[in-house]
Design an enzyme around this catalytic site. Sequence first.
Site, PDB file in Angstrom:
ATOM      1  N   GLU A   1       9.446  -6.897   5.771  1.00  0.00           N
ATOM      2  CA  GLU A   1       9.868  -6.556   4.407  1.00  0.00           C
ATOM      3  C   GLU A   1      10.700  -5.271   4.333  1.00  0.00           C
ATOM      4  O   GLU A   1      10.297  -4.292   3.698  1.00  0.00           O
ATOM      5  CB  GLU A   1       8.657  -6.429   3.480  1.00  0.00           C
ATOM      6  CG  GLU A   1       7.837  -7.696   3.368  1.00  0.00           C
ATOM      7  CD  GLU A   1       6.853  -7.659   2.193  1.00  0.00           C
ATOM      8  OE1 GLU A   1       6.852  -6.682   1.431  1.00  0.00           O
ATOM      9  OE2 GLU A   1       6.097  -8.619   2.033  1.00  0.00           O
TER      10      GLU A   1
ATOM     11  N   GLU B   1       3.230 -14.178   5.546  1.00  0.00           N
ATOM     12  CA  GLU B   1       2.196 -13.637   4.652  1.00  0.00           C
ATOM     13  C   GLU B   1       2.152 -14.453   3.380  1.00  0.00           C
ATOM     14  O   GLU B   1       3.193 -14.798   2.815  1.00  0.00           O
ATOM     15  CB  GLU B   1       2.483 -12.181   4.227  1.00  0.00           C
ATOM     16  CG  GLU B   1       2.314 -11.158   5.311  1.00  0.00           C
ATOM     17  CD  GLU B   1       2.570  -9.729   4.809  1.00  0.00           C
ATOM     18  OE1 GLU B   1       2.392  -9.455   3.601  1.00  0.00           O
ATOM     19  OE2 GLU B   1       2.968  -8.910   5.652  1.00  0.00           O
TER      20      GLU B   1
HETATM   21  C1  GBH Z   1       3.153  -7.206   1.551  1.00  0.00           C
HETATM   22  O1  GBH Z   1       3.961  -6.545   0.659  1.00  0.00           O
HETATM   23  C2  GBH Z   1       2.990  -6.319   2.732  1.00  0.00           C
HETATM   24  O2  GBH Z   1       3.733  -6.780   3.840  1.00  0.00           O
HETATM   25  C3  GBH Z   1       1.564  -6.089   3.106  1.00  0.00           C
HETATM   26  O3  GBH Z   1       1.479  -5.015   3.983  1.00  0.00           O
HETATM   27  C4  GBH Z   1       0.759  -5.867   1.850  1.00  0.00           C
HETATM   28  O4  GBH Z   1      -0.556  -5.466   2.124  1.00  0.00           O
HETATM   29  C5  GBH Z   1       0.755  -7.144   1.090  1.00  0.00           C
HETATM   30  O5  GBH Z   1       2.044  -7.613   0.863  1.00  0.00           O
HETATM   31  C6  GBH Z   1       0.035  -7.092  -0.230  1.00  0.00           C
HETATM   32  O6  GBH Z   1       0.662  -6.220  -1.121  1.00  0.00           O
HETATM   33  O7  GBH Z   1       6.487  -8.874  -7.890  1.00  0.00           O
HETATM   34  O8  GBH Z   1       7.309  -7.074  -9.138  1.00  0.00           O
HETATM   35  O9  GBH Z   1       5.942  -6.670  -7.267  1.00  0.00           O
HETATM   36  C7  GBH Z   1       4.246  -7.230  -0.510  1.00  0.00           C
HETATM   37  C8  GBH Z   1       5.031  -6.324  -1.402  1.00  0.00           C
HETATM   38  C9  GBH Z   1       5.165  -7.546  -3.407  1.00  0.00           C
HETATM   39  C10 GBH Z   1       7.021  -6.288  -2.593  1.00  0.00           C
HETATM   40  C11 GBH Z   1       6.066  -8.241  -4.346  1.00  0.00           C
HETATM   41  C12 GBH Z   1       7.917  -6.995  -3.493  1.00  0.00           C
HETATM   42  C13 GBH Z   1       8.136  -8.123  -5.504  1.00  0.00           C
HETATM   43  C14 GBH Z   1       8.388  -7.493  -6.836  1.00  0.00           C
HETATM   44  N1  GBH Z   1       5.893  -7.083  -2.232  1.00  0.00           N
HETATM   45  N2  GBH Z   1       7.197  -7.399  -4.670  1.00  0.00           N
HETATM   46  S1  GBH Z   1       6.954  -7.540  -7.844  1.00  0.00           S
END
Ligand code: GBH
Length: 481
Positions: A171, A380
Amino acid sequence: WPAPRTDVARTFPPAFSWGVATAAFQIEGASHTEGRTDSIWDHFARLPGKVENGDTGEVACDHYHRYPEDVALMRELGVDTYRFSTSWSRVRPDGGDLNPAGVAFYDRLVDELLAADIKPWLTLYHWDLPQALEEKGGWRNRDTAYLFAEYALDMHAALGDRVTSWTTLNEPWCSAFLGYAGGQHAPGENDDAGSLRALHHLLLGHGHAITALREADADLELGITLNFSRYAPLDPASAADLDTVRRLEDGMYGCFTGPIFAGAYPETFLSDVADIWPQDLVRDGDLATIAAPIDVLGVNYYNSWVIAAPDGSGEVSPSGASADGGVSPWLTARESRWIPTQAPRTEMDWENHPGAFRDLLVELDREVTGPAGTHLVITENGAAYPDDVVAPNGEIDDADRTTYLREHIAAVHEAIESGADVRGYLLWTLLDNFEWAYGYGKTFGIVHVDRQTLQRTPKASARWYSHLMTSNALDAHERNA
Ligand code: GBH
């Protein structure tokens, strides 16, 4: 997004891989053991107010010492692939010379996995840059890309005889934009132009690492993991809503898939960021390096959203939807609105739209990865829910998590039925762990970790997932959600 059917039994392809994913900083602990030095997350977590409750990664799940128990647990559950990340600060403290004691940990881990008949899947970078490199500019500094490729080669020299699946970055959107623009993640900067430098240097590091690993061994399975959501326009007939969706798609993943699969940043993206794009950023040859062919695109998927154009109120998220996509400089509060729907939400306040997951996979396969001969693996997918329901047998009854998983795994199956080349599903995550800026307060694990004793206790969802992994099939569920 029509919901996937969960009332029919579904058998997966015979070679489909099942497993779980974790990340070094979130589980290892032992943050200053045997030569490891600070990463940006060690540093960031010590800054007041950055991580909820002042939580740090010092102990985490103490996986560094308890890995034999964790591997045994995975074996019992029937995991066939384990995706983990290595800590750059452990193997090259301060980003400098190799630390044999740090490498030895991963050596032991990989041996333990292989002895348990579990395939190791190694991610080189899950957000934990050595702090010493941050002090030289971090990902805003082009040199970091070259150092990343060196680190990749070190890891390959140590483990390449046993590890065949390698992911460069996890990511990178989060690293570039949450880290350098929004500041919610380490290093916590608010530097719009710097976040674009980070974007390009992350991609460049990816490209150089792929090239170096491929040269070292042509048979490796190489890839990158990106985060995806789907965005639906509130009014599909509104040009303004459609353009807002287009900006989000470009800013959330087009700015990665473009260079990787098409050898160029999307024109629309470049025009969105024209005001802040550093003119000296892209050098001759960079885009060819970044477009080095990869075997697998890792898909991290959690949520999807209905999006509208700004209405002048300046409000991004009227419902309190956790819209961290709003941080990118070209997606500010003035530039998109995240519209709440009736869909259920997880503890993160993320909306569950499993039908969108299916549509995403089908479209990615058709338009992005399929034509490049790259396949997809879900690296994931999972959900945070509070673990407050204890069944009479003492088990944590996380029925909401199981429902989330059932619906999203059914979506993966529907995507495969529609022809998408999806070869595996790695659940996020094995253990309740350090959930970044949320600290230990948000739990994604199928295994509960007691914060006092660090004792591991599988939840009901672990039992459910174990049955799925070992039978390679989803049972018909009486009620569609
Ligand atoms: C992942 O990040 C990570 O790789 C992991 O380490 C973490 O523990 C896991 O997910 C859980 O959080 O929908 O408005 O938030 C995910 C992070 C979440 C970033 C969704 C982008 C999109 C915009 N992502 N987000 S929003």
